[in-house]
Write a protein that holds these residues in place. Structure first.
Motif, mmCIF file in Angstrom:
data_model
loop_
_atom_site.group_PDB
_atom_site.id
_atom_site.type_symbol
_atom_site.label_atom_id
_atom_site.label_comp_id
_atom_site.label_asym_id
_atom_site.label_seq_id
_atom_site.Cartn_x
_atom_site.Cartn_y
_atom_site.Cartn_z
ATOM 1 N N SER A 300 33.497 106.278 21.625
ATOM 2 C CA SER A 300 32.729 106.555 22.677
ATOM 3 C C SER A 300 31.331 106.814 22.524
ATOM 4 O O SER A 300 30.281 106.526 23.295
ATOM 5 C CB SER A 300 33.114 107.983 23.422
ATOM 6 N N TRP A 301 30.902 106.946 21.095
ATOM 7 C CA TRP A 301 29.508 107.364 20.609
ATOM 8 C C TRP A 301 28.887 105.860 20.219
ATOM 9 O O TRP A 301 27.637 105.888 19.741
ATOM 10 C CB TRP A 301 29.488 108.149 19.396
ATOM 11 N N CYS A 302 29.700 105.019 20.215
ATOM 12 C CA CYS A 302 29.061 103.475 19.764
ATOM 13 C C CYS A 302 28.530 102.681 20.821
ATOM 14 O O CYS A 302 28.986 102.342 21.811
ATOM 15 C CB CYS A 302 30.402 102.896 19.172
ATOM 16 N N GLY A 303 27.085 102.583 20.905
ATOM 17 C CA GLY A 303 26.537 102.023 21.704
ATOM 18 C C GLY A 303 26.830 100.538 22.117
ATOM 19 O O GLY A 303 27.161 99.816 23.174
ATOM 20 N N PRO A 304 26.929 99.676 20.960
ATOM 21 C CA PRO A 304 27.384 98.142 21.218
ATOM 22 C C PRO A 304 28.848 98.133 21.763
ATOM 23 O O PRO A 304 29.243 97.233 22.150
ATOM 24 C CB PRO A 304 27.433 97.707 19.828
ATOM 25 N N CYS A 305 29.548 99.127 21.269
ATOM 26 C CA CYS A 305 31.037 99.192 21.900
ATOM 27 C C CYS A 305 31.005 99.400 23.208
ATOM 28 O O CYS A 305 31.676 98.734 24.273
ATOM 29 C CB CYS A 305 31.906 100.395 21.163
ATOM 30 N N ARG A 306 30.169 100.317 23.686
ATOM 31 C CA ARG A 306 30.333 100.488 25.225
ATOM 32 C C ARG A 306 29.753 99.409 26.087
ATOM 33 O O ARG A 306 30.080 99.290 27.112
ATOM 34 C CB ARG A 306 29.375 101.857 25.320
ATOM 35 N N ALA A 307 28.781 98.739 25.398
ATOM 36 C CA ALA A 307 27.911 97.594 26.043
ATOM 37 C C ALA A 307 29.015 96.593 26.114
ATOM 38 O O ALA A 307 28.793 95.703 27.103
ATOM 39 C CB ALA A 307 26.848 97.031 25.014
ATOM 40 N N GLU A 308 30.022 96.392 25.307
ATOM 41 C CA GLU A 308 30.895 95.324 25.463
ATOM 42 C C GLU A 308 32.099 95.580 26.304
ATOM 43 O O GLU A 308 32.730 94.593 26.753
ATOM 44 C CB GLU A 308 31.708 95.122 24.179
ATOM 45 N N ILE A 309 32.191 96.693 26.831
ATOM 46 C CA ILE A 309 33.405 97.080 27.634
ATOM 47 C C ILE A 309 33.296 96.527 29.196
ATOM 48 O O ILE A 309 34.225 95.983 29.407
ATOM 49 C CB ILE A 309 33.497 98.636 27.818
ATOM 50 N N PRO A 310 32.281 96.274 29.788
ATOM 51 C CA PRO A 310 32.158 95.434 30.953
ATOM 52 C C PRO A 310 32.828 93.939 30.997
ATOM 53 O O PRO A 310 33.213 93.706 31.676
ATOM 54 C CB PRO A 310 30.639 95.541 31.550
ATOM 55 N N LEU A 312 35.044 93.259 28.553
ATOM 56 C CA LEU A 312 36.489 93.322 28.758
ATOM 57 C C LEU A 312 36.972 93.424 30.043
ATOM 58 O O LEU A 312 38.135 93.214 30.091
ATOM 59 C CB LEU A 312 36.693 94.370 27.514
ATOM 60 N N VAL A 313 36.371 94.263 30.737
ATOM 61 C CA VAL A 313 36.914 94.420 32.143
ATOM 62 C C VAL A 313 37.096 93.109 32.844
ATOM 63 O O VAL A 313 37.850 92.891 33.520
ATOM 64 C CB VAL A 313 36.099 95.451 32.997
ATOM 65 N N LYS A 314 35.871 92.250 32.745
ATOM 66 C CA LYS A 314 36.024 91.211 33.201
ATOM 67 C C LYS A 314 37.062 90.094 32.667
ATOM 68 O O LYS A 314 37.983 89.322 33.359
ATOM 69 C CB LYS A 314 34.658 90.473 33.019
ATOM 70 N N VAL A 315 37.245 90.267 31.400
ATOM 71 C CA VAL A 315 38.353 89.034 30.722
ATOM 72 C C VAL A 315 39.678 89.709 30.984
ATOM 73 O O VAL A 315 40.642 88.871 31.436
ATOM 74 C CB VAL A 315 38.078 89.576 29.108
ATOM 75 N N ASN A 316 39.802 90.839 31.283
ATOM 76 C CA ASN A 316 41.201 91.796 31.498
ATOM 77 C C ASN A 316 41.574 91.207 32.823
ATOM 78 O O ASN A 316 42.685 91.038 33.272
ATOM 79 C CB ASN A 316 41.164 92.952 31.519
ATOM 80 N N LYS A 317 40.643 91.080 33.784
ATOM 81 C CA LYS A 317 41.097 90.469 35.185
ATOM 82 C C LYS A 317 41.137 89.039 35.184
ATOM 83 O O LYS A 317 42.063 88.560 35.949
ATOM 84 C CB LYS A 317 39.860 90.802 36.065
ATOM 85 N N GLN A 318 40.328 88.220 34.426
ATOM 86 C CA GLN A 318 40.352 87.002 34.476
ATOM 87 C C GLN A 318 41.755 86.309 33.677
ATOM 88 O O GLN A 318 42.335 85.191 34.156
ATOM 89 C CB GLN A 318 39.163 86.246 33.875
ATOM 90 N N TYR A 319 42.139 86.906 32.513
ATOM 91 C CA TYR A 319 43.235 86.157 31.760
ATOM 92 C C TYR A 319 44.355 87.320 31.602
ATOM 93 O O TYR A 319 44.506 88.148 30.983
ATOM 94 C CB TYR A 319 42.664 86.109 30.228
ATOM 95 N N LYS A 320 45.140 87.066 32.672
ATOM 96 C CA LYS A 320 46.479 87.915 32.745
ATOM 97 C C LYS A 320 47.338 87.984 31.543
ATOM 98 O O LYS A 320 48.128 88.657 31.303
ATOM 99 C CB LYS A 320 47.204 87.774 33.988
ATOM 100 N N ASP A 321 47.447 86.590 31.082
ATOM 101 C CA ASP A 321 48.496 86.356 29.804
ATOM 102 C C ASP A 321 47.875 87.036 28.584
ATOM 103 O O ASP A 321 48.530 86.999 27.442
ATOM 104 C CB ASP A 321 48.635 84.890 29.682
ATOM 105 N N PHE A 322 46.635 87.381 28.644
ATOM 106 C CA PHE A 322 46.013 87.992 27.350
ATOM 107 C C PHE A 322 45.803 89.423 27.236
ATOM 108 O O PHE A 322 45.618 89.874 28.105
ATOM 109 C CB PHE A 322 44.519 87.595 27.131
ATOM 110 N N ALA A 323 46.403 90.089 26.082
ATOM 111 C CA ALA A 323 46.522 91.537 26.253
ATOM 112 C C ALA A 323 45.390 92.175 25.287
ATOM 113 O O ALA A 323 45.098 91.541 24.274
ATOM 114 C CB ALA A 323 47.897 91.841 25.629
ATOM 115 N N ARG A 387 34.113 89.033 19.827
ATOM 116 C CA ARG A 387 33.033 89.800 20.819
ATOM 117 C C ARG A 387 32.389 89.004 21.740
ATOM 118 O O ARG A 387 32.012 87.943 21.324
ATOM 119 C CB ARG A 387 32.549 90.948 20.345
ATOM 120 N N GLY A 388 32.003 89.446 22.883
ATOM 121 C CA GLY A 388 31.123 88.501 23.834
ATOM 122 C C GLY A 388 31.450 87.042 23.568
ATOM 123 O O GLY A 388 32.717 86.671 23.993
#
Length: 401
Positions: A300-310, A312-323, A387-388
């Protein structure tokens, strides 16, 4: 009496033998206005910096003298601050070079010396170092690698101007930057591969040089292992005969022992993690079989980690067969849960309870986050640094071909 005469004769003979010479470093810096300062010769140890020599710099000149056991990489640290509490920006300069027992000269322009802080538009020219054959060999390698390192730097600038900045400015997501990122990361991967091939060739051609040994250690010491077990064994064999029985080879062996379980193609390592309900579970219980899986180590304290989360949200919605399995290294459970809520992370979540400094995370050799690894459908390490745009490239090639 005879014994005393024998000792005297041995002492005289020893005095006549040539003594092993050490190093001398004669430094000359030029410029319109050069402040006085202190010059230190430093060596980087695993957990500290050791200063082995120092000298006063006057009118841009300094001299260091001593002796070392074998050629190694050292740092010349020039401090022109009048007060140790003063900011080092524009006041402290560093140059890494291979020191050996020989007369060495270091010449450079003071205003262009490499600084410990990067400053936009400041011209940087490394000093010219002569007298060390090991440094000469290292410089030959740098010259060979320069076209590739220059290209990689240019691509980094492209990423900033054509991908990162526009995406940050486009808060309403009016444009899709996926293809731009994929094109750039494809070019980047090509130059990185060429760079690595040149380094490998250098190691094979110079197995007894400490420069080759250091380059091999650098290939093995990234945040993630980008070689399979067979490649690691072969690469180590290139220098084994030349360094047999030395502490340096023992150190390399220890490094190989750490990274080999994480090599591409090997099965993932099962660890104990905590789920959001506070229960301890095995990582294996969270990994679905028959799917590609992203292990996303973050905090949670990692800036680059938090910047990547949006993303991952997009990836999670688009690729249902990818966990996706995000594994936090937060030491404080409440901060982890707070971040999960803030970021709306709806996929599988877990936490390594003893944090990034604990023993659990060491099984994955993680020293920094984010660390993003893709497992293949059989649970083997398959892709690293996902990433990205690198993740987008993999997903497009895998699911949209």
């Amino acid at each position: 009496m005879k014994k005393l005469c024998l000792l005297a004769a041995l002492a005289t003979l020893a005095a006549c033998q040539p003594q092993e010479k050490g190093y001398t470093i004669e430094g000359t810096l030029t410029g319109d206005s050069i402040p006085e300062g202190k010059v230190y010769l430093q060596k980087q140890l695993p957990f500290e910096v050791m200063r082995i020599d120092s000298a006063v710099m006057e009118h841009g000149k300094f001299r260091l003298q001593g002796q070392i056991n074998q050629p190694e990489m050292y740092t010349l640290y020039i401090d022109t601050r009048t007060n140790p509490q003063e900011s080092p920006r524009g006041k402290v300069f560093v140059t890494n070079f291979y020191l050996e027992n020989s007369p060495i000269t270091i010449e450079g322009e003071f205003d262009c010396l490499p600084s410990i802080y990067w400053t936009p538009d400041r011209k940087v020219i490394p000093p010219v170092i002569k007298g060390s054959a090991t440094q000469d060999l290292y410089q030959q390698l740098l010259t060979t690698l320069k076209p590739y390192s220059d290209s990689l730097q240019a691509i980094d600038r492209q990423f900033l101007e054509e991908y990162t900045k526009p995406m940050m400015a486009d808060r309403e997501h009016k444009k899709d930057y996926t293809d731009i990122g994929i094109n750039l990361v494809t070019k980047q991967a090509d130059y990185q591969q060429q760079y690595i091939q040149k380094v490998k060739a250098f190691i094979q051609q110079n197995p007894s040089s400490v420069v080759a040994l250091d380059q091999l250690k650098a290939l093995f010491s990234g945040l993630t292992v980008n070689f399979n077990e067979k490649e690691i064994t072969e690469m180590k064999s290139w220098i084994t005969d030349a360094w047999q029985g030395t502490p340096q080879l023992a150190e390399l062996d220890s490094m190989v022992n750490v990274i080999t379980p994480l090599a591409l193609g090997n099965k993932y390592i099962d660890i104990d993690v905590e789920n959001p309900d506070g229960k301890s579970v095995k990582l294996a219980s969270l990994i679905p079989s028959g799917k590609y899986v992203l292990l996303d180590f973050w905090a949670s304290w990692c800036g680059p980690c938090r910047a990547e989360i949006p993303h991952l949200v997009k990836v999670n919605k688009q690729y249902k067969d990818f966990a996706i399995i995000s594994i936090s290294v937060d030491e404080k459970r409440e901060e982890w849960l707070k971040a999960l809520k803030e970021e709306n992370m709806s996929w599988t979540q877990a936490r390594i309870a003893d944090g990034i400094m604990g023993n659990t995370v060491k099984k994955y050799n993680i020293t920094a986050v984010p660390t993003c690894i893709v497992l293949d459908p059989e649970g083997r390490f398959y892709k690293v640094n996902m990433r990205g745009p690198a993740l987008d490239k993999f997903l497009k090639e895998t699911y949209q071909h």
